[in-house]
Write an enzyme that holds these catalytic residues in place. Structure first.
Site, PDB file in Angstrom:
ATOM      1  CB  THR A   1     -52.268  16.192  49.471  1.00 25.13           C
ATOM      2  OG1 THR A   1     -53.373  15.536  50.100  1.00 25.13           O
ATOM      3  CG2 THR A   1     -52.394  16.027  47.965  1.00 25.13           C
TER       4      THR A   1
ATOM      5  NE  ARG B   1     -54.953  10.194  34.473  1.00 27.02           N
ATOM      6  CZ  ARG B   1     -56.001  10.991  34.622  1.00 27.02           C
ATOM      7  NH1 ARG B   1     -56.868  11.142  33.633  1.00 27.02           N
ATOM      8  NH2 ARG B   1     -56.175  11.667  35.743  1.00 27.02           N
TER       9      ARG B   1
ATOM     10  CG  ASP C   1     -51.577  19.183  38.827  1.00 30.75           C
ATOM     11  OD1 ASP C   1     -52.061  19.975  39.672  1.00 30.75           O
ATOM     12  OD2 ASP C   1     -51.777  17.963  38.863  1.00 30.75           O
TER      13      ASP C   1
ATOM     14  CE1 TYR D   1     -20.906  30.648  16.458  1.00 31.04           C
ATOM     15  CE2 TYR D   1     -21.875  29.367  14.664  1.00 31.04           C
ATOM     16  CZ  TYR D   1     -21.265  29.422  15.900  1.00 31.04           C
ATOM     17  OH  TYR D   1     -21.025  28.258  16.590  1.00 31.04           O
TER      18      TYR D   1
HETATM   19  C1  UD1 Z   1     -56.723  15.899  45.563  1.00 27.80           C
HETATM   20  C2  UD1 Z   1     -57.595  16.104  46.786  1.00 27.80           C
HETATM   21  C3  UD1 Z   1     -59.062  16.094  46.353  1.00 27.80           C
HETATM   22  C4  UD1 Z   1     -59.306  17.173  45.328  1.00 27.80           C
HETATM   23  C5  UD1 Z   1     -58.337  17.002  44.140  1.00 27.80           C
HETATM   24  C6  UD1 Z   1     -58.437  18.190  43.228  1.00 27.80           C
HETATM   25  C7  UD1 Z   1     -56.410  15.113  48.672  1.00 27.80           C
HETATM   26  C8  UD1 Z   1     -56.298  13.935  49.558  1.00 27.80           C
HETATM   27  N1  UD1 Z   1     -57.333  15.043  47.723  1.00 27.80           N
HETATM   28  O1  UD1 Z   1     -57.014  14.611  45.074  1.00 27.80           O
HETATM   29  O2  UD1 Z   1     -59.887  16.323  47.481  1.00 27.80           O
HETATM   30  O3  UD1 Z   1     -60.629  17.126  44.867  1.00 27.80           O
HETATM   31  O4  UD1 Z   1     -56.978  16.921  44.600  1.00 27.80           O
HETATM   32  O5  UD1 Z   1     -57.661  17.979  42.106  1.00 27.80           O
HETATM   33  O6  UD1 Z   1     -55.688  16.060  48.847  1.00 27.80           O
HETATM   34  N2  UD1 Z   1     -48.922  15.503  45.372  1.00 27.80           N
HETATM   35  C9  UD1 Z   1     -47.667  15.568  45.907  1.00 27.80           C
HETATM   36  N3  UD1 Z   1     -47.256  14.599  46.774  1.00 27.80           N
HETATM   37  C10 UD1 Z   1     -48.055  13.568  47.131  1.00 27.80           C
HETATM   38  C11 UD1 Z   1     -49.349  13.508  46.583  1.00 27.80           C
HETATM   39  C12 UD1 Z   1     -49.760  14.492  45.715  1.00 27.80           C
HETATM   40  O7  UD1 Z   1     -46.903  16.493  45.614  1.00 27.80           O
HETATM   41  O8  UD1 Z   1     -47.599  12.731  47.928  1.00 27.80           O
HETATM   42  C13 UD1 Z   1     -49.368  16.552  44.443  1.00 27.80           C
HETATM   43  C14 UD1 Z   1     -49.664  16.014  43.060  1.00 27.80           C
HETATM   44  O9  UD1 Z   1     -48.529  16.115  42.220  1.00 27.80           O
HETATM   45  C15 UD1 Z   1     -50.783  16.934  42.581  1.00 27.80           C
HETATM   46  C16 UD1 Z   1     -51.483  17.318  43.870  1.00 27.80           C
HETATM   47  O10 UD1 Z   1     -50.577  17.081  44.907  1.00 27.80           O
HETATM   48  O11 UD1 Z   1     -50.283  18.109  41.978  1.00 27.80           O
HETATM   49  C17 UD1 Z   1     -52.759  16.543  44.074  1.00 27.80           C
HETATM   50  O12 UD1 Z   1     -52.462  15.186  44.172  1.00 27.80           O
HETATM   51  P1  UD1 Z   1     -53.363  14.076  43.503  1.00 27.80           P
HETATM   52  O13 UD1 Z   1     -52.792  12.754  43.824  1.00 27.80           O
HETATM   53  O14 UD1 Z   1     -53.619  14.413  42.100  1.00 27.80           O
HETATM   54  O15 UD1 Z   1     -54.696  14.256  44.376  1.00 27.80           O
HETATM   55  P2  UD1 Z   1     -56.129  13.791  43.999  1.00 27.80           P
HETATM   56  O16 UD1 Z   1     -56.272  12.366  44.317  1.00 27.80           O
HETATM   57  O17 UD1 Z   1     -56.492  14.242  42.641  1.00 27.80           O
HETATM   58 CA    CA Z   2     -55.349  15.063  40.732  1.00 26.91          CA
END
Ligand code: UD1
Ligand code: CA
Length: 449
Positions: free
Chosen positions: A81, A15, A105, A369
């Site tokens: 995650t 996004r 982030d 320079y």
């Molecule tokens: C996650 C949480 C959710 C929480 C929310 C807060 C989980 C399953 N869910 O959801 O409970 O309320 O954050 O913002 O953890 N990332 C990686 N590798 C991956 C997946 C994600 O590095 O394989 C990083 C993303 O870049 C991001 C962070 O982890 O910085 C969170 O990932 P994102 O996919 O945004 O999680 P949410 O679905 O928002």
């Molecule tokens: Ca998120």
């Protein structure tokens, strides 16, 4: 008890609609991931591991530029995650103590909050940072039973009753390293997203008879950035806090909403900052200085009693000693200006040193320079550089030396000398009037034709 931090930064950030990886977009002059690293550093994390993915090479470079001691590991596929945290296992080999998971982030998590989580870790195996969401939207929901956190349910997997919960998961979590990785080994991906959820370790811990709890922080602290509007909102929040903090610390801001700070700006007490001043990274300002309107400062140091601006630009390596004056439309770069020296009007002083109480006349330029190399200009103390002097570097001007206005100085000037380097003036009596008369006569002859 030692602590390590794992910062998740592999996500694509779709996004943002950007070629730049999301975590490298800047808030207050620093990439967002650097804000997370700073929080980790502030709690004296023994190891910091950043999990990269999208734009791994760029993120790795930015992270290492900021702090070469930070480890980076690449998560080649974003499987969730839990999977992301598991990538840090090798980098944490041999580490014993608590691990805190942060996001790259989410730039506003305060070190104090992380310390509160660590304190809660004394009596619980897993500690999650939660917040009361004004709009719980798609956040994971924290299912509490008194003090105990039973489980975290992701939005996509939540029942209507669970969706009604407003206590949400920030994503920040703390557990002992050995426990964390052993819990993570049990996480599967049988859920609505088909992802390995870090949040599942809470239920798994409870099944094992380990306890989990949540610590609460204000929602603003957990603010994540997913698009440009949220990036702008994050900047707004940062600036509002920085302005309030500066004023609390005894700094006068005439029009606070027009002053912009960087993530690391340091300003001493009784400094007055006029409207529309912008601080880039790495600026320190001592007490009792005045930064006048429309000045732009980065990578510089301003000592006690100095005055800068209006409309001044201090670039990296500008070092102003006490009581220095830098006035309007002056640019100082990689230059030391000693006590009481003045550069008051329309000058460029770059790759130079200016001695104490020297006066740099209007329009003076250090020609540093030659098109290929940069060269230094050294000016002694109590010198007087006449207006519009060009100092062609490398060149040295001795103590108390003078230059005539409009001089182009290409050779060193000894101490106490006067140097004039410009065409000699010639006066031709009466010639000015004769010239004008003949021109006017020619004009009226033309009209009559
Ligand atoms: C996650 C949480 C959710 C929480 C929310 C807060 C989980 C399953 N869910 O959801 O409970 O309320 O954050 O913002 O953890 N990332 C990686 N590798 C991956 C997946 C994600 O590095 O394989 C990083 C993303 O870049 C991001 C962070 O982890 O910085 C969170 O990932 P994102 O996919 O945004 O999680 P949410 O679905 O928002
Ligand atoms: Ca998120």
């Amino acid at each position: 008890m030692s602590v390590a931090c794992v910062i998740l930064a592999a996500g694509m950030g779709t996004r943002m609609n950007s070629d730049l990886p999301k975590v490298l977009h800047q808030v207050a002059g620093a990439p967002m991931v650097v804000h997370s690293i700073k929080a980790a550093t502030a709690i004296e994390a023994e190891r910091i591991v950043v999990v990269t993915g999208h734009g791994a090479a760029q993120v790795t470079k930015a992270v290492q530029d900021w702090n070469p001691d930070t480890a980076t590991v690449e998560q080649t596929e974003q499987l969730g995650t839990a999977h992301a945290v598991l990538q840090a296992r090798d980098a944490l080999a041999g580490f014993s103590g608590d691990v805190i998971v942060l996001y790259g982030d989410t730039p506003f998590i305060r070190p104090e909050t992380l310390e509160t989580m660590r304190a809660a870790r004394q009596s619980h195996a897993v500690v999650v940072l939660g917040f009361e969401a004004a709009d719980p939207d798609r956040y994971g929901r924290l299912k509490m039973a008194g003090d105990t956190l039973d489980s975290i349910v992701e939005f996509k997997d939540a029942t209507d009753a669970e969706k009604a919960i407003t206590f949400c998961n920030s994503g920040v979590l703390c557990a002992d390293a050995t426990t964390l990785f052993s819990l993570l080994d049990e996480v599967g991906n049988d859920n609505a997203s088909g992802e390995f959820y870090l949040t599942d370790i809470v239920a798994i811990a409870n099944e094992r008879g380990l306890s989990a709890t949540a610590v609460t922080c204000p929602e603003a602290e957990t603010m994540g950035v997913n698009d440009r509007a949220q990036l702008a909102a994050a900047e707004r929040i940062f600036q509002a806090n920085a302005r309030a903090e500066a004023m609390e610390n005894g700094v006068t801001l005439t029009a606070p909403e027009t002053v912009f700070f960087a993530h690391d700006t340091v300003i001493g007490r009784d400094t007055i900052i006029e409207p529309n001043v912008i601080f880039g990274p790495d600026v320190t300002i001592e007490s009792g200085t005045r930064i006048r309107a429309f000045s732009h400062l980065e990578g510089c140091h301003v000592s006690r009693g100095a005055t800068v601006g209006p409309f001044a630009r201090l670039r990296p390596g500008a070092e102003l000693a006490e009581d220095v004056h830098v006035g309007n439309f002056c640019e100082i770069k990689n230059a030391t200006i000693d006590e009481g020296a003045k550069v008051n009007h329309l000058s460029y002083i770059g790759d130079a040193s200016v001695g104490a109480r020297t006066n740099i006349g209007a329009g003076t330029i250090t020609c540093n320079y030659d098109g290929v190399f940069k060269h230094r200009t050294t000016i002694g103390r109590e010198a007087f550089i006449g207006s519009n002097t060009m100092l062609v570097a490398p060149v040295t001007v001795g103590d108390r030396a003078l230059t005539g206005s409009g001089s182009v100085i290409t050779q060193d000037i000894p101490a106490d000398a006067l140097s004039v380097a410009r065409a000699k003036q010639v006066n031709k009596p009466g010639l000015g009037k004769r010239l004008m008369d003949s021109l006017r006569a020619r004009k009226s002859a033309k009209k009559e034709q």
